[in-house]
Design a protein around this motif. Structure first.
Motif: not given
Lengths: 803, 637
Positions: A536-537, A541, A568, B87, B117-120, B161, B166-170, B173, B205, B208, B486
């Protein structure tokens, strides 16, 4: 052929051999005396830089670079830049030329200029005294000694971060020798200044003492670090070679060389799993191998350069190119005079067999009796890998193949792979190619070679993208450790974007594809690859990248097609840009979420009017979303807020923001029954809850009179047990008892118990003939004080049991 | 130090050691004295990997909590930020770095991202102009943390949650990555089963990633035979129910955090003769709960009603052991006795602690109607050491509407729902609880449970509950209710057919005669209800999911099976009678009671399968619902 051992020299328990690899084809009048020479490890290319006195005076030294070693040097153009202090190769086979003013020039393998960078401005003034190029886990690094005797270090030139190491106290001149160590993933400098030895890291300068250094030595004049950075060797002014671990905790050994002059060069000569590590020391006319066992081997010698390798030392002179190494165990077993090792016997058996002698059978029998034939074949195959002469290799492989015939279930892979490997090795060792790779090197660098080939391939401008991409994928297949994205990056560097994209298709790690795709402005593709990777990161990005790159409309449209990215991005906006979130919902006509958005916003608003208007917007959105319930509830909320404001204004009570329940409770405890009644009706509060509310509020206020009036006002929808319970809770048993009689029969026992009336409870329980209730009452009775009740209950129980 | 991790079927200490090694390596990379600035959230999980002593050995001299403004003064060479890649945290770090005192000797900054680590985030630091100030920007891969000998947790609170709301699959991963790390250490897992959307995603995943790492396969003999991935939303019911095992109840009542529980101190006061009540401790008592403690390992998974007997048995053994000293006549015997003393004393402390905890719980749960769980009036006195362990005191009559009353009523309603009694009507108990404004989470747990057991509520019932909740607890909870809808915890009945009874019957989710003392079925963990998730696991092992295809189709998400090719020569040859090892991964959290049920299955003599459990987070109904709530603070007027 018979004299495989001719070039062997014993050293302790092991043997050393010096194998000639090539005769050098470069024509240098004075040998390498006036040359800077650098050779890359793993049989890599050699570069030389001529700095004869005459040329130095003219300040325009001529340059030669002869990559791909040995035979046909590629001559570089006339050197026009500054004074070169040091040459070195990077891990990626780029040539580094460190100049006196601190500038470092980078050339590729074919001698074309790539880029340059500076190691610090101060060096323009102070100049570089000495420089060393080293390889660390982070890449290729450079360490410099400046004219002011400070060390400057960069651990990775691809990500240049210059570090000035701390000053060495009392250092007046250049140190007699120094080396770069790599320990605990950190690069450090070890230097010898007169009698002292210092370890310099980024933070401190620590004096160190090598354990067990001979007292005859007063200073260290030369030092060498092993290829793996694990070992360290010193040469002292007394002529001793000290060997030990790089952390200076253990000593391996010490050898006296009886040579007092400082050596020209010194290098470790080890091989993985070797038994006898040694240090090769080189003077102008002398080469000495000093082993841990305190023995030495001397070789007569011409001026050369030593190149440490992972399994030996390469020696490059003006005319020859040799490899000095410890004889690998397998070779030693087989070829040692009078060896009885299974491999040696097998080799002999095969020899006899080829002579058509029956002795072959005798030898074979001897091996088979010990059940060592498998071992023998393995030994022969392994030894073949370490031999440089194709004839010797063939001899060994033939012996292995012969032995294999007598084994039923020997796995063929070992033999097949070795044949294949040797074919490759022999081909690259051919003098026209001139890469003296050894088997351990090859095992380490197969993927590197392939990658390098691919990187060159993409630069062939005349071939079509399609053709190149296919050629590369066919050759590389799924070889471990190959990064297609690196090759693609190279293609992009050469301006072949389409080819790069094609190559990226072969990259199995979608994560690796993303940065390059972004660089190539294929952001849409990058987005789908990022999503594919699941990381996701990466998706974030790419999304931020897209956001800056596209106009808002297009950006939103792109996201709409990628639900994962969209959700996201919503998360991101929720925390970072709430207004954008609203736009997103608007575009999607997601009225439910818009409604929620306004509700959320209303809670961040201090002013009542703004709040109400935000809630009104929420109502509109909920209506559009056909969520009748939410719309109604929000309308109610607005009404409540307005009501609360009125109460505050009229009565001066702070109720704003309380829930309806709390507001009612507050009004009731304040005695504002009229207002409470009105709320109750307006909001259609269920009777039951209202009764509970009023009951608890009155009890809290201890307004027992009003409570009694309330209880009698009409039939209680919650029954009367709660009245009993609440009174008891407020410690008023007297009031509680008033309501016990009104309780329904089912709850009688409970009510009696609540007020502590055991007798009443017992009576009710018996009357109801409930076994459970009888035992409940019993459990509350104490055997001593409530004797009579207990008896009564037990009797009733017994009577019930009889029936 | 963490020996209890190595006693299980799979030695999880290897994982912990690997994590510790990485940590040491990073710390050594920053040479010289250091101070760590902690993202507060991380301190708990890190405690499971390394204590302060390890940090101290590597020259960590100070520790701070990450907050805005200027960093506290500390004479150190390095400042290391240990943070999650968020962030908002980057902004704080930037503020810290910018406001660093330029006059003082410069300190080196490093940043360590956990778990990745995160590029963002790096981009954000770059935007703030501070990225260049960091000497090291690194990651500390900490996905699966060894929690106990058979338990791994990612300690990621928001996972459910994020995934389902929130459909955030972090976190999925990270799960996949964590499973890859696990496979690198314990070998490729040949069989993967799964149920649910998230499970499918994680399996995809993993496959893969395996392709991506093709070539560098681990040559480790596989330790796990099977991996079972289960979505939490396949079984929404179980966490809603009140857990009735000892450990489960401790978690329900006091909350276990990163393996620690904080308890009210009163019962733990050391009562010494002659001293009054004057120095009762006021700080909560903090206890670590894991299998390192012998007694705890023995009783944690028992139904609470069986704990009393176990404790009293233990008490007798210990007191008998102490009595032994009278028999010790010779010097040798005395020496032998003395050498066992430390162990015995530890056992006694442990017994005293758990007796106190059991008492605390009992005050809340017990009621005379149900048979008293503890042996009443069993006083155990270890006179010579002047500690009196009182196992049970029922002498005080509880106040009328006592906690235990409420607990019992609540339990009754739960069990009614689970057995399908009146799930389609408004429940009067819930109504009364709302009217008395009981804690909102309790209400939500019950309403959700009713909805789940009825496959959704009728419009009228649903609206009634929602309205009651909004009016009583405030309209802001409209968002929370929306979240619950939901995630499917609360829903409108769309079809007339309620399929929960079918599921209950086919999977035998309700066992009428659950034996709490000597259980013969997993249903003992909820005194009757057998957790659906564990039943699925049990049925997978024997006779296989093919027998329950119909029910599987009723549960949300796909079910699937994948096989991973093993490198040649790594196929396990199973010895006769050797058990299989299955890793069960709960995506979105697992309760202690479910773990207890799985441990029960592992111990069954003819089970044939042993289980290791992994999860994103250990949850209970309360923490779970809490994680789904939207907290809106009233604005200050």
């Amino acid at each position: 052929m018979a004299f495989v051992t001719a070039n062997w020299n014993p050293l302790g328990d092991a043997f050393y051999r010096k194998v000639e690899l090539y005769e050098m084809g470069w024509s240098l009048k004075d040998g390498l005396r006036d040359c800077h020479v650098a050779a890359a490890p793993y049989g890599g290319p050699i570069a030389g830089h001529l700095h004869s006195l005459r040329n130095a005076r003219s300040c325009l030294p001529g340059a030669i670079r002869c990559p791909l070693t040995t035979f046909s040097p590629i001559w570089g153009p006339q050197w026009k830049s500054g004074v070169v202090k040091q040459l070195g190769w990077t891990v990626g086979d780029d040539l580094l030329c460190v100049q006196e003013d601190g500038t470092v020039l980078v050339y590729d393998l074919f001698g074309s200029f790539k880029r340059h960078f500076s190691m610090g401005n101060e060096l323009v003034q102070s100049h570089v005294l000495e420089a060393k190029v080293f390889h660390s886990p982070y890449g290729t690094g450079i360490a410099l000694l400046s004219g002011t005797f400070r060390f400057i270090l960069a651990t990775n030139i691809e990500d240049l971060k210059l570090r000035r190491l701390p000053e060495v106290p009392g250092l007046q001149g250049a140190p007699s020798c120094w080396a770069v160590l790599s320990q605990d993933r950190q690069s450090k400098v070890l230097l010898a200044a007169g009698p002292d030895l210092y370890m310099l890291d980024t933070t401190a300068c620590t004096p160190v003492i090598p354990p067990g250094l001979t007292p005859q030595a007063s200073s260290i004049v030369h030092m060498a670090v092993s290829f793996s950075y694990k070992y360290l060797a010193f040469f002292t002014d007394s002529g001793h070679v000290w060997m030990g671990s790089a952390n200076l905790k253990d000593k391996l050994g010490e050898v006296e060389t009886k040579m007092k002059t400082p050596p020209k060069q010194m290098a470790w000569c080890r091989r993985p799993k070797g038994q006898q590590p040694s240090v090769v020391v080189m003077w102008e006319k002398n080469l000495l191998v000093a082993g841990q066992c305190q023995e030495t081997i001397q070789y007569p010698f011409v001026d050369s350069v030593l190149v440490p390798e992972m399994d030996g030392v390469r020696i490059i002179s003006g005319s020859h190119h040799e490899l000095l190494q410890e004889v690998p165990a397998a070779c030693e077993e087989i070829f040692k005079i009078a060896s009885m090792a299974p491999g040696a016997l097998l080799l002999e058996a095969n020899r006899e067999y080829e002579k058509e002698s029956q002795k072959a059978d005798e030898y074979l029998r001897e091996i088979k009796e010990q059940d060592l034939l498998g071992e023998a074949v393995k030994q022969c195959v392994e030894a073949a890998g370490y031999e440089h002469e194709p004839e010797t290799q063939k001899m060994l492989l033939r012996a292995a193949s012969f032995g294999k015939c007598f084994l039923s279930n020997f796995r063929p892979e070992l033999f097949v792979h070795m044949c294949r490997d040797l074919r490759v090795l022999n081909a690259v060792r051919d003098y026209t190619v001139g890469i003296p790779l050894t088997l351990p090197h090859k095992q380490q660098s197969v993927s590197r070679v392939l990658k390098h080939w691919a990187c060159c391939k993409v630069q062939q401008k005349e071939e079509a993208d399609e053709v190149i991409a296919r050629a590369i994928s066919v050759k590389l297949g799924e070889t471990a450790g190959i990064s297609y994205s690196d090759i693609a990056a190279k293609a992009y560097e050469c301006g072949r974007t389409e080819l790069a994209i094609k190559l990226l298709e072969f990259e199995p790690r979608s994560g690796e594809q993303v940065p390059l795709l972004l660089k190539m402005k294929r952001s849409q593709l990058a987005l789908s690859k990022a999503i594919e990777s699941g990381d996701t990161d990466l998706v974030y990005t790419v999304v931020t990248y897209l956001k800056n790159e596209m106009n808002r409309g297009d950006f939103f449209m792109t996201l709409r097609n990628q639900p994962v990215a969209l959700s996201l991005y919503r998360q991101f906006c929720k925390h970072q840009e709430p207004e954008t979130l609203k736009d997103l919902f608007n575009q999607d006509d997601d009225h439910q979420e818009l409604g929620n958005f306004y509700v959320r916003a209303s809670y961040q608003e201090g002013k009542l009017e703004t709040r109400v208007s935000l809630l009104q917007s929420a109502v509109d959105e909920y209506n559009k979303a056909k969520n009748e319930f939410a719309a109604k509830a929000t309308e109610e909320e607005i009404r409540l807020l307005r009501f609360q404001r009125r109460v505050e204004e009229e009565k001066g009570e702070r109720v704003l923001g309380c829930s309806l329940h709390d507001t009612l409770h507050c009004l009731l405890t304040l005695g504002l029954h009229k207002q409470a009644e009105q709320l109750y009706k307006d909001f259609r509060v269920p009777d039951k809850r209202y009764w509970w509310l009023k009951l608890t509020a009155l009890a809290e206020k201890e307004d027992w009179e009003e409570l009694e009036k309330f209880a009698k006002s009409k039939k209680s929808p919650i029954g009367y047990l709660p009245f009993v319970e609440v009174c008891v809770k407020h410690l008023n048993k007297y009031e509680a008892k008033k309501y016990v009689s009104k309780v329904t029969p089912e709850q009688k026992v409970k009510a009696h118990l609540a007020v502590g009336d055991l007798e009443g409870a017992a009576e009710a329980a018996i009357e109801r003939r409930s076994e459970g209730e009888v035992s409940l009452v019993l459990s509350r009775c104490s055997a001593t004080t409530d004797r009579t009740i207990v008896d009564r209950l037990n009797r009733a129980r017994a009577a019930a049991a009889k029936k | 130090m963490a020996a209890h991790l190595s006693y299980g079927r799979v030695n999880l200490n290897i994982l912990r050691e690997a994590a510790r090694k990485d940590l040491r390596e990073f710390l050594d990379k920053c040479a010289g004295s250091k101070a760590i600035v902690w993202d507060e959230y991380l301190t708990g999980p890190f405690g499971l990997i390394a204590q302060y002593s390890l940090l101290k050995e590597h020259e960590v001299e100070k520790m701070f909590t990450l907050k805005g403004g200027r960093l506290p003064a500390a004479e150190v060479k390095n400042i290391i930020f240990f943070v999650r890649p968020r962030l908002e945290l980057m902004d704080i770090i930037a503020e810290n770095v910018i406001s660093e005192d330029k006059m003082r000797s410069p300190r080196d900054f490093h940043i360590l991202f956990v778990p990745r680590r995160s590029l963002l985030c790096e981009q954000r630091l770059k935007e703030r102009g501070v990225l260049g100030s960091f000497i090291n920007v690194d990651e500390y891969i900490l996905d699966l943390i060894p929690y106990d000998g058979d338990l791994l947790s990612m300690e990621s609170e928001g996972a459910f949650r994020e995934c389902y709301l929130e459909n955030d699959q972090t976190s999925l991963y990270h799960t996949a990555k964590g499973l890859m790390t696990l496979q690198a250490l314990y070998g490729t897992i040949p069989q993967i089963f799964g149920k649910g959307e998230c499970a499918r995603h994680v399996a995809n995943m993993m496959l893969r990633m395996k392709r991506e790492f093709a070539g560098c396969q681990t040559q480790v003999l596989p330790v796990f035979d099977t991996l079972l991935l289960l979505d939490r939303n396949v079984d929404l019911l179980t966490p809603l129910a009140t857990q009735l095992t000892y450990e489960g109840l401790i978690d329900e009542i006091y909350g276990i955090n990163n393996g620690y529980v904080k308890l009210p101190p009163e019962k733990f006061a050391q009562k010494k003769q002659g001293e009054g009540e004057k120095d009762l401790p006021t700080e909560p008592k903090k206890l670590q709960l894991n299998s390192a403690e012998e007694l705890y390992a023995e009783i944690r998974d028992k139904n609470f009603n069986a704990v009393g007997a176990a404790l009293s048995k233990k008490a007798k053994i210990i007191s008998a052991a102490f009595e032994e000293r009278h028999n010790a006549k010779t010097v040798g015997e005395i020496k032998q006795f003395v050498s066992q003393l430390p162990h015995m004393q530890a056992a006694r402390t442990s017994l005293a602690n758990h007796t106190s905890i059991a008492e605390l719980i009992k005050d809340i749960t017990s009621r005379q109607k149900i048979p008293p769980p503890l042996h009443p009036g069993l006083y155990l006195t270890l006179l010579h050491f002047s500690i009196i362990v009182v196992l049970c005191c029922i002498s005080c009559v509880p106040p009328y509407v006592s906690a235990s009353e409420a607990f019992f009523d609540n339990l009754t309603v739960e069990q009614e729902f689970m057995t399908g009694v009146d799930t389609d009507k408004v429940n009067t108990y819930i109504e009364d609880c709302i009217a008395q404004k009981d804690p909102l989470i309790k209400i939500l747990r019950l309403v959700c449970m009713q909805s789940v057991c009825n496959n959704g509520l009728k419009q009228k019932v649903l609206d009634y509950y929602k309205r009651e909740i909004l009016q009583t607890y405030g309209y802001e909870h409209i968002l929370t209710l929306n979240n619950l809808e939901k995630t499917g915890l609360l829903k409108l009945q769309t079809s007339t057919r309620n399929n929960y009874p079918t599921i209950r019957k086919t999977l035998k989710l309700w066992m009428e005669d659950a034996n709490e003392q000597n259980p013969n079925d997993i249903s003992y963990v909820y005194s009757g209800y057998a957790p659906l998730s564990v039943r699925l696991t049990q049925l997978l092992a024997r006779p296989g999911w093919r027998s329950i295809e119909e029910v599987l189709k009723m549960l949300p998400g796909p079910h699937f099976e994948e096989r991973q090719q093993l490198p040649a020569g790594l196929h396990k040859k199973r010895q006769q009678g050797e058990n299989r090892t299955t890793l069960v991964f709960f995506l979105g959290g697992v309760t202690y009671a479910e773990i207890a049920a799985l441990r029960f299955l592992s111990q069954m003599e003819d089970g044939g399968t042993e289980y290791v459990i992994a999860t994103t987070k250990l949850i209970n109904g309360t923490t779970w619902i809490k994680s789904l709530m939207d907290r809106l603070e009233e604005p200050p007027f």
